[in-house]
Design a protein around this motif. Structure first.
Motif, PDB file in Angstrom:
ATOM      1  N   GLN A 105       8.555  -2.556  -0.364  1.00 22.36           N
ATOM      2  CA  GLN A 105       8.456  -1.405  -1.246  1.00 22.36           C
ATOM      3  C   GLN A 105       7.013  -0.916  -1.395  1.00 22.36           C
ATOM      4  O   GLN A 105       6.776   0.247  -1.668  1.00 22.36           O
ATOM      5  N   LEU A 106       6.052  -1.835  -1.215  1.00 23.08           N
ATOM      6  CA  LEU A 106       4.649  -1.490  -1.412  1.00 23.08           C
ATOM      7  C   LEU A 106       3.796  -2.250  -0.412  1.00 23.08           C
ATOM      8  O   LEU A 106       4.066  -3.418  -0.134  1.00 23.08           O
ATOM      9  N   ALA A 107       2.779  -1.580   0.108  1.00 20.13           N
ATOM     10  CA  ALA A 107       1.816  -2.231   1.005  1.00 20.13           C
ATOM     11  C   ALA A 107       0.438  -2.149   0.364  1.00 20.13           C
ATOM     12  O   ALA A 107      -0.074  -1.057   0.083  1.00 20.13           O
ATOM     13  N   LYS A 128       8.367   5.010   4.440  1.00 21.33           N
ATOM     14  CA  LYS A 128       8.513   5.357   3.014  1.00 21.33           C
ATOM     15  C   LYS A 128       8.124   4.193   2.099  1.00 21.33           C
ATOM     16  O   LYS A 128       8.834   3.835   1.166  1.00 21.33           O
ATOM     17  N   VAL A 129       6.968   3.595   2.390  1.00 18.81           N
ATOM     18  CA  VAL A 129       6.425   2.482   1.612  1.00 18.81           C
ATOM     19  C   VAL A 129       5.232   2.994   0.803  1.00 18.81           C
ATOM     20  O   VAL A 129       4.409   3.743   1.323  1.00 18.81           O
ATOM     21  N   ILE A 130       5.137   2.629  -0.464  1.00 17.74           N
ATOM     22  CA  ILE A 130       3.966   2.995  -1.271  1.00 17.74           C
ATOM     23  C   ILE A 130       2.743   2.316  -0.666  1.00 17.74           C
ATOM     24  O   ILE A 130       2.762   1.119  -0.387  1.00 17.74           O
ATOM     25  N   THR A 131       1.675   3.085  -0.483  1.00 19.47           N
ATOM     26  CA  THR A 131       0.427   2.502   0.004  1.00 19.47           C
ATOM     27  C   THR A 131      -0.562   2.406  -1.153  1.00 19.47           C
ATOM     28  O   THR A 131      -0.720   3.341  -1.932  1.00 19.47           O
ATOM     29  N   MET A 132      -1.208   1.245  -1.248  1.00 21.60           N
ATOM     30  CA  MET A 132      -2.209   1.016  -2.277  1.00 21.60           C
ATOM     31  C   MET A 132      -3.408   0.344  -1.625  1.00 21.60           C
ATOM     32  O   MET A 132      -3.250  -0.650  -0.924  1.00 21.60           O
ATOM     33  N   GLY A 142      -5.285   9.564   2.743  1.00 16.94           N
ATOM     34  CA  GLY A 142      -3.842   9.565   2.604  1.00 16.94           C
ATOM     35  C   GLY A 142      -3.222   8.373   1.915  1.00 16.94           C
ATOM     36  O   GLY A 142      -2.002   8.293   1.802  1.00 16.94           O
ATOM     37  N   VAL A 143      -4.022   7.415   1.452  1.00 15.73           N
ATOM     38  CA  VAL A 143      -3.461   6.325   0.658  1.00 15.73           C
ATOM     39  C   VAL A 143      -2.960   6.933  -0.646  1.00 15.73           C
ATOM     40  O   VAL A 143      -3.562   7.848  -1.196  1.00 15.73           O
ATOM     41  N   GLU A 144      -1.853   6.429  -1.137  1.00 17.76           N
ATOM     42  CA  GLU A 144      -1.217   7.031  -2.309  1.00 17.76           C
ATOM     43  C   GLU A 144      -1.746   6.523  -3.637  1.00 17.76           C
ATOM     44  O   GLU A 144      -1.788   7.277  -4.608  1.00 17.76           O
TER      45      GLU A 144
END
Length: 185
Positions: A105-107, A128-132, A142-144
Motif C-alpha cells: 500500500q505504501l513505499a 498505485k502505491v503511495i510513495t513517501m 513526483g513523490v507523493e
C-alpha cells in the motif's frame, strides 16, 4: 614512527567519512516516520487495498540497509500487534527490484541516485502505491508524501502527484498537512 602516524591518520579519516554518511539518516526522523507510516495508509484510499495485513515496502540502496532495518524495528516496536486488526508486513528491496512493492500500500523511499529514484516513482505510480520519501526534495520529482520538519512536524503532500496516481487522503490529514507547490519548498 611517521609511517604508523600516517596509517592511524588514514584510518581515522576513513572512519570519519563513514560516520558522516551514517549520520545523514537521522534516528529521530526515522522515529517520526515509524509512527506515521501505518496511519497514513488508513487515512488514504489505500485502506481499500488491505486484505489481511498492511504491507509497506522499504526501498533503499545498499548503504542504507541498516537505516531501513532501524525503521522496520521502530515501526514494529510502536505497533507490536499491528494496527487496528491488521498485522504490518514489510517488503525490503533495492531500487533495481521495485516490482516487489507491487502489492504493497505504501513505499518508503530512502534517497538514491536521480535515475533510480525517478524510475521507481514511475513504477510505483503504475502499481498505485503511495510513495513517501525520507527527503522532501523528492516531492519535486513526483513523490507523493514526505515530512515537513520545521517548528512543527507535519506531513508534506504533493497533491498533483496524488491526483495523478488516483490516491485520496482524508480531509483531516489534508487540514494538518503542508501542501507542496511546484518550485516552492
Amino acid at each position: 614512527m611517521k609511517y604508523l602516524n600516517r596509517v592511524l591518520l588514514a584510518l581515522l579519516l576513513i572512519f570519519e567519512v563513514n560516520s558522516l554518511h551514517a549520520s545523514s539518516i537521522d534516528d529521530d526522523t526515522l522515529e517520526i516516520y515509524s509512527k506515521i507510516l501505518p496511519r497514513l495508509i488508513f487515512m488514504s484510499s489505500q485502506k481499500e487495498k488491505i486484505d489481511k495485513s498492511l504491507q509497506i515496502c522499504i526501498l533503499r540502496d545498499d548503504i542504507d540497509e541498516n537505516s531501513a532495518l532501524t525503521l522496520i524495528e521502530k515501526v514494529t516496536s510502536h505497533y507490536p500487534k499491528g494496527i487496528k486488526k491488521y498485522n504490518i508486513e514489510f517488503v525490503q528491496s533495492n531500487y533495481t527490484n521495485v516490482t516487489l512493492c507491487k502489492q504493497t500500500q505504501l513505499a518508503f523511499m530512502f534517497t538514491s541516485d536521480h535515475k533510480s529514484f525517478s524510475d521507481a516513482i514511475k513504477s510505483l505510480n503504475n502499481y498505485k502505491v503511495i510513495t513517501m520519501s525520507y527527503d522532501p526534495k523528492w516531492l519535486e520529482y513526483g513523490v507523493e508524501t514526505s515530512l515537513f520538519i520545521g517548528r512543527r512536524v507535519m506531513p508534506y503532500l504533493n497533491m498533483k502527484a496524488l491526483q495523478k496516481n488516483g490516491i485520496e487522503f482524508d480531509n483531516i490529514l489534508l487540514r494538518v498537512s503542508k501542501i507542496y507547490q511546484e518550485g516552492v519548498q
